[in-house]
Every structure is written in C-alpha cells, then in structure tokens.
Design an enzyme around this catalytic site. Structure first.
Site, PDB file in Angstrom:
ATOM      1  N   ASP A  80     -39.951 -62.865  65.691  1.00 32.33           N
ATOM      2  CA  ASP A  80     -40.348 -63.975  67.052  1.00 32.33           C
ATOM      3  C   ASP A  80     -40.795 -63.270  67.977  1.00 32.33           C
ATOM      4  O   ASP A  80     -41.972 -63.858  68.940  1.00 32.33           O
ATOM      5  CB  ASP A  80     -38.521 -63.166  67.755  1.00 32.33           C
ATOM      6  CG  ASP A  80     -38.435 -61.882  68.317  1.00 32.33           C
ATOM      7  OD1 ASP A  80     -38.886 -61.131  67.276  1.00 32.33           O
ATOM      8  OD2 ASP A  80     -38.123 -61.945  69.107  1.00 32.33           O
ATOM      9  N   TYR A 136     -30.621 -62.147  71.504  1.00 37.63           N
ATOM     10  CA  TYR A 136     -30.781 -63.451  72.121  1.00 37.63           C
ATOM     11  C   TYR A 136     -29.102 -62.992  71.991  1.00 37.63           C
ATOM     12  O   TYR A 136     -28.881 -63.995  71.018  1.00 37.63           O
ATOM     13  CB  TYR A 136     -31.365 -63.711  70.236  1.00 37.63           C
ATOM     14  CG  TYR A 136     -32.575 -63.299  70.624  1.00 37.63           C
ATOM     15  CD1 TYR A 136     -33.783 -64.631  71.839  1.00 37.63           C
ATOM     16  CD2 TYR A 136     -33.377 -62.434  69.508  1.00 37.63           C
ATOM     17  CE1 TYR A 136     -34.988 -64.243  71.584  1.00 37.63           C
ATOM     18  CE2 TYR A 136     -35.077 -62.603  69.972  1.00 37.63           C
ATOM     19  CZ  TYR A 136     -35.198 -63.036  71.111  1.00 37.63           C
ATOM     20  OH  TYR A 136     -37.163 -62.857  70.825  1.00 37.63           O
ATOM     21  N   ASP A 180     -41.955 -57.361  67.627  1.00 37.82           N
ATOM     22  CA  ASP A 180     -41.742 -56.558  66.562  1.00 37.82           C
ATOM     23  C   ASP A 180     -41.168 -57.187  65.436  1.00 37.82           C
ATOM     24  O   ASP A 180     -42.415 -58.145  64.968  1.00 37.82           O
ATOM     25  CB  ASP A 180     -39.703 -56.316  66.845  1.00 37.82           C
ATOM     26  CG  ASP A 180     -39.690 -57.487  67.588  1.00 37.82           C
ATOM     27  OD1 ASP A 180     -39.379 -58.666  66.322  1.00 37.82           O
ATOM     28  OD2 ASP A 180     -38.428 -57.729  68.573  1.00 37.82           O
ATOM     29  N   GLU A 188     -45.090 -57.935  76.679  1.00 32.98           N
ATOM     30  CA  GLU A 188     -44.569 -58.848  75.590  1.00 32.98           C
ATOM     31  C   GLU A 188     -44.628 -60.364  75.511  1.00 32.98           C
ATOM     32  O   GLU A 188     -44.059 -61.543  75.621  1.00 32.98           O
ATOM     33  CB  GLU A 188     -43.519 -58.325  74.832  1.00 32.98           C
ATOM     34  CG  GLU A 188     -42.996 -58.855  73.478  1.00 32.98           C
ATOM     35  CD  GLU A 188     -41.678 -58.088  72.996  1.00 32.98           C
ATOM     36  OE1 GLU A 188     -41.567 -57.852  71.809  1.00 32.98           O
ATOM     37  OE2 GLU A 188     -40.727 -57.943  73.374  1.00 32.98           O
TER      38      GLU A 188
END
Length: 620
Positions: A74, A226, A77, A471
C-alpha cells in the site's frame, strides 16, 4: 503504514515566484504510473520498468492453503492491505473509463490497464469462494518493527480473511466496486476476463449485503492502520453504483433508490473522499445517472444525491455553506498525516463533475450562486499544479518530477540499496540502523510517488522519519491518473455522460454501415502473420466508429519470445498489447507466443484500418 495569522499568510503568499511555467502533465502521468510498478508484490513480469525491484512475497497465502502471491504494497511498508488496494484499483479503473482516450493519446492506456490487472488478478486469488475474501497479508505491527526490503522480508506473512462468521461488508463492497469498474475497462479488449471480474463483483456484493459487519471487527490487525470509521453503508452504495454502471442491471439502480436515504447517501454532506469514506464518490456517480436521464421513479431520491454532490464541490471552491480548509498556498487541507490523499481524490471528483455538468449543459448550484463547470476544472488544475511545484516552497511532491522533490522518502524499498545491486542480507532491526537513519538521498528513485505533503501552513520536512509527510501511497496516485490525462489534453469538447470509448447507440433511421472487411494477412514478416477485420460499427453524434479485431499468428515451429509492432494511422484507443513509446509488444501477462498460437488485440477509431506491421521479433 505509520500514522500516529493572516499577516504571516499574506507574506507567505507574496513569497511565491512571480510566474510559474506550465507543467508537463503528460510526463507527470507517465511517472505516476511507474510508482505502481514499484509497489508490485509477487513475480515481476519481464517488462517491469522499475528495474531496482525484484520478486517478493512468493509464499504469501501458503500457510492458509491459498495462493495470494501478487497485488500491491500500500505505501512505504510491505503489508498488503485489501481495503486501500481495492480503492486504488477502483480509482484507476474510473480514470480509464472516463479518460481512456486521453490516456491513449499520451501512450499510457496500456500501462494503466496493466496496473489495474495487477490488482484484479490478485483479487481473483483473494476471493476463492463466493463468501470468502482475504483482506490482508502481513500485519502492520510486526512489519513496522522491521526496516527491510520486500525481496527479503522476514516478517510474519499471515493471511487474514472475512467470511459469513467474520463479515466485512466495507471490504467486500469496495472489492466488488473495483471488480465491477475494472470489468468495464476490459469489456472490449478481453471480454472473457471482463465477465469473470463481473461474476466476482456480483458475488462479493451479495456477500457484503447479506452478511453485514465492519471488516476491522473481523480483521482486527487492520484497525490501527486502515480502520473503517465510516462503516460499510457507503461501500454498499458505492458497489451498487459501480455494478449498475458495469451491468446496466436495474436491480442495482433500484438498490440505490431504495437505500439512498437509510444508508446515508442522501443525508451525509461530505468534505472528504478517500479509501474509507465513499459517500462523495457515490453522490457524484448517482448525479451522473440523473444527468443521463436514468432516474426514473427514483428521480426525487437521486436529486438529493446530486444536491450532496453539489455541496461537496461547492465546499472545495469556497462557495458553500461549509467550506474545506486550505493552506495559505491554496492546497486543501484535511489532516496532518498524508493529506495529499484527499487532494488527489477531490481533484478527480471535481474534474469528472466539471465534465458531467458541461456535457449536460448545467451549472453547479452553490449557496453563493451558480458556478460555471470550468471553475471546477480550474480548481483541480490548481491542486495538481501545487503538487507539481507551484507552491510557496517551490517543491514538487511527486518524486522524480521537477528539480526539487523529496529525496528521503519513507519507503523501505527505495531507501535500501537494491537487492539486485547488493544481496547482503538486511536484518530486521539492522535496516533501521543502517538505512532508515541515513541522512543521504534514497539509493533508489521512487519515480512518480505522491508523498503525504505539507502541513496546514505549507511547511514540509524532507526526512525519512517524517512519515506523515514523506510516505507515499497507491491511493494518492490512483485518482491522479484521470486528472493528469484530462489536463494534458486541453479544454476541447468532452461528453462524459457517454463512455470514453463511444458505446453503440440506437439509430432511428437507416445509416450506411460498412460490412466487415478482412485483409488476410495485411502484413507478414517471416513467421509472423497479421489478420485484421472490422467486427462492428455504430454511430454516435453523427460520426461512425469502427471496432477492428487484429490477430497476430505465430507460424514458426518455435515460440515467439518477443515482438515489436509498428501501428500507424491509429486514431483511437487500443487494447490487448503493451506499449512503449510508439512501439507495441506482447501484453504484460504473456511471456511468449507459442508455435501455432495467436493473440488478438482490438482498437476503435472512426476511419479505415490502421497500418499494422512487424518491426522486429525474437524466436526461442
């Protein structure tokens, strides 16, 4: 994914450069698609363009007795989270549906379709039974404890699923939406695959609707990263809207009409749209149905959907009763952590809504008065221009675009030397000590990645440990595909109430339609033969469009390892081939064309057949 005064504003605004040069939206589009290749998990294809990456996650699902190799990581990571991945695919598919012609004109339709298929191939694996869906591989807690390349990660790769006893209507609903939207993309280029995706979408919607519950109550390890704050009603409406678009089945339109009030579609006045909250997207789609004259007995309910869509658009423009916050530099601001996700998704909705309104010859109705649709497109352009460098810091928040972009991205793969360059094992905690803490630039350029972006005052710190700002995420990039394609094509006429590729229409008077013509073969180069035929035609707005099917046949006794085709005089979209510049080759999923076998690709345009010829080939 880790997340844990007027005078000053005036001075900041005055510090802007006097003038900004125009941006190359086509280049930005091409770069943004490369980011998805950097996020791939599984066995990478031979035509992988991000060459510092290698195969990874090759045993995913094995401990659960299912093949879950593939899909996307995603963000920075190495976890595969199902909910944001599905939203990513839905938004990529929506981009192709609305702006397929513009993507094709930029030479990026093939790469866009490949990016979608990388996700849908994984979802097919993750949905082995009608009422079973795997929604995560790996978990954020153990993954974030380590800083390792995906090619050699040692973290737990447990697979997590939802089923009737452990439901997840939001996860299943979003995945149904992704499969339904993607089925539209593949409808002409790969009909069998399109039908397969639609079958999965039907099953996933039924599963989501029948066994209701929040997915993070079943897959609890996802909650910290999430969590489903909005619940699942928005995803059920979202999935129904996409299934109606994909199938034209009245059941799904009725579902929206019956449940719009009770499920919040007509009640929620939204100021955000993203992987968790889908209401603004549903409201935009239903407004489109209404503009297309499909409201029928649900017109009154659908008008309430449209009023909420108008509310969202007006709030972005600062012309509503409750407006979205903006930074002094003009960027919409929702939250500190990865604010850019809301910028790109809102920009997409304003872009398509601008074109919907233009196509229906309507204006946007705001509390401050009527607004021309062009202002919505101008707003989207302002947000994209900010991302690409027109901001107080003169910083591009797309890695690799412009001269001043983030150099220390919070991303495991890009921050550690490529596995292909140095295979010395990077340990779980050693990665933090050696690579995460480095002050230098990333050894691997994460081209096209949209990072989290600046704070509420346009400030940004380019540090690897600043995960809130540095990120990237796939769902930052996905909505931008359609916006960049639209902006790159200028302001010429659009009819977004029709598909990007004109669909057949009923002709009320006799029209001269050409009979299918076959040229057999149109070109032959050694063992490769090419046959073209016109398989359909229709009239839209006074213009006749033709669908051509082209078959490439390997007549050699040996396999065809590579193939380059030259296609001239092509004036429309093409499906079924990979594309690099002006050269076309085998589709990404086809590693070779065996002896005696053939492949088919199709294209649509409004003139005689394109000139297809073999430029080069390699035999096994």
């Amino acid at each position: 994914m880790e997340k844990f005064a007027s005078v000053a504003a005036l001075l900041l605004l005055l510090s802007f450069p006097v003038a900004f040069s125009g941006h190359d939206y086509g280049q930005a589009l091409s770069k943004s698609l490369l980011f998805f290749e950097a996020q791939r998990s599984g066995v990478l294809p031979r035509n992988q363009r991000v060459t510092w990456r290698s195969h990874s996650g090759l045993t995913d699902g094995k401990s659960s007795g299912v093949n879950l190799v593939g899909g996307y990581y995603d963000a920075g990571d190495n976890v595969k989270f199902g909910l944001p991945m599905a939203f990513t695919v839905t938004m990529m598919a929506w981009s192709v549906i609305e702006y397929g012609n513009q993507l094709a004109a930029n030479g990026e339709l093939g790469h866009s379709i490949d990016a979608i298929k990388w996700g849908t191939d994984y979802f097919i694996k993750a949905h082995p039974e009608p009422n079973v869906l795997y929604g995560e591989v790996g978990d954020g807690n153990t993954d974030h404890y380590c800083w390792q390349r995906p090619e050699e990660m040692t973290t737990d790769r447990k697979a997590y699923r939802i089923d009737p006893s452990n439901p997840g209507s939001d996860l299943a609903g979003e995945t149904a939406a992704a499969m339904a939207a993607a089925s539209i993309v593949f409808r002409r280029s790969n009909p069998a695959y399109s039908r397969l995706l639609l079958t999965h979408a039907y099953q996933l919607f039924d599963f989501a609707d029948k066994y209701r519950g929040k997915y993070d109550s079943s897959i609890t390890v996802a909650r910290k990263y999430y969590g489903s704050v909005s619940g699942y009603n928005d995803e059920l409406l979202w999935a129904a809207a996409w299934l109606y678009q994909a199938s034209n089945n009245q059941f799904y339109l009725d579902y929206l009409g019956r449940n719009g009030d009770s499920m919040g579609g007509t009640g929620w006045s939204m100021t955000e749209f993203g992987w968790d909250v889908k209401y603004a997207g549903v409201q935009t789609l239903v407004a489109k149905f209404l503009m297309q004259g499909k409201g029928g007995r649900h017109t009154a309910v659908f008008q309430k959907f449209q009023q909420k869509a108008d509310f969202f658009m007006c709030s972005l423009l600062g012309k509503g009763s409750r407006n979205i916050q903006k930074t002094p530099g003009g960027l919409i601001f929702r939250q500190r952590w990865n604010n850019m996700q809301f910028v790109t998704s809102a920009s997409f909705l304003t872009t398509v809504y601008s074109d919907y309104l233009t196509s229906s010859r309507s204006n946007l109705r705001c509390s401050a008065g009527n607004v021309a649709p062009s202002q919505l497109l101008s707003f989207a352009k302002s947000q994209v221009d900010y991302i690409l460098g027109d901001n107080p810091r003169a910083t591009s928040y797309m890695v690799g675009y412009g001269n001043n972009f983030p150099q220390r991205v919070h991303h495991r793969g890009s921050s550690i030397v490529s596995y292909k360059v140095d295979r010395s094992f990077v340990t779980c905690r050693g990665g933090y000590a050696t690579w995460f803490s480095r002050k230098g630039s990333d050894p691997n350029l994460l081209t096209g990645a949209i990072v989290g972006g600046p704070d509420a005052y346009d400030n940004f710190a380019d540090r690897r440990d600043n995960y809130e700002q540095t990120e990237p995420a796939t769902y930052n990039n996905a909505p931008l595909l359609g916006v960049l394609a639209r902006l790159s094509s200028g302001h010429s006429g659009y009819s977004q109430l029709l598909p990007a590729v004109p669909a057949p229409v009923v002709v009320r008077r006799p029209m001269p339609i050409r009979k299918p013509r076959v040229t057999s073969p149109v070109r032959a180069s050694g063992p490769v033969a090419i046959v073209q035929k016109m398989t359909g035609s229709w009239v839209s707005k006074g213009r006749t469009y033709y669908r051509y099917s082209t078959t490439v046949i390997n007549k050699s006794p040996r396999a065809l390892k590579s193939l380059n085709l030259s296609i001239k005089n092509l004036y429309g979209p093409i499906w079924g081939l990979s594309r690099s510049g002006n050269s076309f080759g085998l589709p990404s999923w086809m590693h070779s064309l065996q002896s005696g076998k053939s492949l088919e690709f199709v294209y649509i345009h409004s003139t005689t057949p394109a000139n297809v010829a073999v430029s080069s080939y390699t035999l096994a």
